[in-house]
Design a protein around this motif. Structure first.
Motif, PDB file in Angstrom:
ATOM      1  N   LEU A 129       0.936  -0.973  -0.004  1.00  0.00           N
ATOM      2  CA  LEU A 129      -0.047  -0.032   0.109  1.00  0.00           C
ATOM      3  C   LEU A 129       0.783   1.281   0.157  1.00  0.00           C
ATOM      4  O   LEU A 129       1.910   1.226   0.715  1.00  0.00           O
ATOM      5  N   VAL A 130       0.473   2.215  -0.882  1.00  0.00           N
ATOM      6  CA  VAL A 130       1.105   3.611  -0.925  1.00  0.00           C
ATOM      7  C   VAL A 130      -0.212   4.501  -1.025  1.00  0.00           C
ATOM      8  O   VAL A 130      -1.156   4.019  -1.659  1.00  0.00           O
ATOM      9  N   GLY A 131       0.002   5.767  -0.400  1.00  0.00           N
ATOM     10  CA  GLY A 131      -0.887   6.923  -0.877  1.00  0.00           C
ATOM     11  C   GLY A 131      -1.315   7.546   0.746  1.00  0.00           C
ATOM     12  O   GLY A 131      -0.651   7.624   1.496  1.00  0.00           O
ATOM     13  N   GLN A 132      -2.595   7.849   0.536  1.00  0.00           N
ATOM     14  CA  GLN A 132      -2.969   8.822   1.648  1.00  0.00           C
ATOM     15  C   GLN A 132      -4.277   8.407   2.146  1.00  0.00           C
ATOM     16  O   GLN A 132      -5.209   7.963   1.326  1.00  0.00           O
ATOM     17  N   VAL A 133      -4.681   8.518   3.356  1.00  0.00           N
ATOM     18  CA  VAL A 133      -3.993   9.081   4.314  1.00  0.00           C
ATOM     19  C   VAL A 133      -3.639   7.713   5.176  1.00  0.00           C
ATOM     20  O   VAL A 133      -4.549   7.042   5.428  1.00  0.00           O
ATOM     21  N   THR A 134      -2.506   7.910   5.771  1.00  0.00           N
ATOM     22  CA  THR A 134      -2.094   6.614   6.645  1.00  0.00           C
ATOM     23  C   THR A 134      -2.966   6.266   7.572  1.00  0.00           C
ATOM     24  O   THR A 134      -3.175   4.975   7.798  1.00  0.00           O
ATOM     25  N   GLU A 135      -3.295   7.055   8.443  1.00  0.00           N
ATOM     26  CA  GLU A 135      -4.311   6.821   9.620  1.00  0.00           C
ATOM     27  C   GLU A 135      -5.928   6.759   9.216  1.00  0.00           C
ATOM     28  O   GLU A 135      -6.677   6.731  10.067  1.00  0.00           O
ATOM     29  N   GLN A 136      -6.365   7.008   8.016  1.00  0.00           N
ATOM     30  CA  GLN A 136      -7.432   6.646   7.610  1.00  0.00           C
ATOM     31  C   GLN A 136      -7.475   5.638   6.702  1.00  0.00           C
ATOM     32  O   GLN A 136      -7.539   4.411   6.846  1.00  0.00           O
ATOM     33  N   CYS A 137      -7.479   6.036   5.262  1.00  0.00           N
ATOM     34  CA  CYS A 137      -7.717   5.062   4.174  1.00  0.00           C
ATOM     35  C   CYS A 137      -6.698   3.898   4.067  1.00  0.00           C
ATOM     36  O   CYS A 137      -6.891   2.779   3.803  1.00  0.00           O
ATOM     37  N   VAL A 140       1.103   8.782   3.262  1.00  0.00           N
ATOM     38  CA  VAL A 140       1.003  10.373   3.529  1.00  0.00           C
ATOM     39  C   VAL A 140       0.017  10.195   4.922  1.00  0.00           C
ATOM     40  O   VAL A 140      -1.256  10.173   4.934  1.00  0.00           O
ATOM     41  N   PRO A 141       0.415  10.791   6.119  1.00  0.00           N
ATOM     42  CA  PRO A 141      -0.173  11.011   7.154  1.00  0.00           C
ATOM     43  C   PRO A 141      -0.883  12.269   7.231  1.00  0.00           C
ATOM     44  O   PRO A 141      -0.260  13.353   6.683  1.00  0.00           O
ATOM     45  N   LEU A 142      -1.785  12.542   7.799  1.00  0.00           N
ATOM     46  CA  LEU A 142      -2.470  13.698   7.947  1.00  0.00           C
ATOM     47  C   LEU A 142      -1.819  14.224   9.419  1.00  0.00           C
ATOM     48  O   LEU A 142      -1.491  15.765   9.484  1.00  0.00           O
ATOM     49  N   GLY A 183      -0.340   9.079  12.485  1.00  0.00           N
ATOM     50  CA  GLY A 183       0.189   8.250  11.230  1.00  0.00           C
ATOM     51  C   GLY A 183       1.024   7.003  11.949  1.00  0.00           C
ATOM     52  O   GLY A 183       1.175   5.904  11.585  1.00  0.00           O
ATOM     53  N   ARG A 184       2.127   7.445  12.715  1.00  0.00           N
ATOM     54  CA  ARG A 184       2.857   6.332  13.321  1.00  0.00           C
ATOM     55  C   ARG A 184       2.240   5.286  14.080  1.00  0.00           C
ATOM     56  O   ARG A 184       2.504   4.216  13.968  1.00  0.00           O
ATOM     57  N   ALA A 185       1.402   5.830  14.934  1.00  0.00           N
ATOM     58  CA  ALA A 185       0.453   4.869  15.597  1.00  0.00           C
ATOM     59  C   ALA A 185      -0.527   4.063  14.621  1.00  0.00           C
ATOM     60  O   ALA A 185      -0.369   2.846  14.804  1.00  0.00           O
ATOM     61  N   ALA A 186      -0.830   4.388  13.798  1.00  0.00           N
ATOM     62  CA  ALA A 186      -1.394   3.628  12.638  1.00  0.00           C
ATOM     63  C   ALA A 186      -0.435   2.446  12.069  1.00  0.00           C
ATOM     64  O   ALA A 186      -0.926   1.278  11.939  1.00  0.00           O
ATOM     65  N   LEU A 187       0.680   2.917  11.584  1.00  0.00           N
ATOM     66  CA  LEU A 187       1.613   1.949  11.161  1.00  0.00           C
ATOM     67  C   LEU A 187       2.118   0.934  12.288  1.00  0.00           C
ATOM     68  O   LEU A 187       2.014  -0.362  11.864  1.00  0.00           O
ATOM     69  N   GLN A 188       1.988   1.340  13.441  1.00  0.00           N
ATOM     70  CA  GLN A 188       2.162   0.303  14.632  1.00  0.00           C
ATOM     71  C   GLN A 188       1.095  -0.642  14.817  1.00  0.00           C
ATOM     72  O   GLN A 188       1.276  -1.900  14.761  1.00  0.00           O
ATOM     73  N   MET A 189      -0.075  -0.157  14.387  1.00  0.00           N
ATOM     74  CA  MET A 189      -1.296  -1.014  14.351  1.00  0.00           C
ATOM     75  C   MET A 189      -1.154  -1.761  13.349  1.00  0.00           C
ATOM     76  O   MET A 189      -1.711  -3.026  13.684  1.00  0.00           O
TER      77      MET A 189
END
Length: 171
Positions: free
Chosen positions: A117-125, A148-150, A155-161
């Motif tokens: 996955l690449v794109g936007q937004v890290t902590e949403q889509c 791309v994080p908002l 964004g870092r937390a979403a990546l960890q999840m």
């Protein structure tokens, strides 16, 4: 492992709440995203675009792209990432790339089992799409430098999840 690169929501008007902040963050990651797309094409991997439709339901990716380029002040962020004619282009109405789209069928019919996955937004889509990929038993890779994080912290937390809860490989 049969991989595909999935480009999420990069044909964007940036005309939404926080759109300017997302555009600034996207600008910082533009080269990485373009590099990931070029690398996938060099390796002959499928590149699949899944994108918001902006309430334009005519089914034409060409008209959607033309409309975005004509209306966004950030066309310089869109042009380097445009799909090539052979790339799949799927529209979505909500956050997940899978929600009421034919993406699952497309991937399964081509025996693709791992998504980068690449794109936007890290902590949403990106996050919601990774979860939906996980429950559908796809392998998940997230190109950290090309997402791309908002908000950097969220964004870092979403990546960890994604890594911890969904077994995503952060690359």
């Amino acid at each position: 492992m049969q991989q595909a690169l999935v480009v999420v929501d990069m044909v964007s008007t940036y005309d939404f709440e926080d759109g300017e902040a997302v555009a600034r963050a996207a600008r910082e990651r533009l080269d990485a995203m373009a590099g990931r797309i070029a690398e996938a094409r060099e390796k002959d991997l499928p590149v699949v675009y899944v994108n918001d439709h902006y309430d334009r339901w005519d089914g034409s990716r060409e008209r959607l792209i033309e409309w975005v380029l004509d209306t966004t002040p950030h066309a310089d962020l869109v042009r380097p990432l445009l799909p090539e004619p052979d790339d799949a282009f799927i529209v979505k109405a909500r956050h997940s790339i899978f929600y009421e789209t034919p993406l699952g069928y497309f991937l399964n019919s081509r025996e693709l089992d791992t998504l980068t996955l690449v794109g936007q937004v890290t902590e949403q889509c990106i996050l919601y799409s990774a979860l939906d990929a996980h429950v559908r038993h796809f392998g998940i890779r997230v190109a950290v430098d090309a997402c791309v994080p908002l908000d950097e912290e969220l964004g870092r937390a979403a990546l960890q999840m994604m890594e911890r809860n969904m077994g995503a490989e952060l690359v």
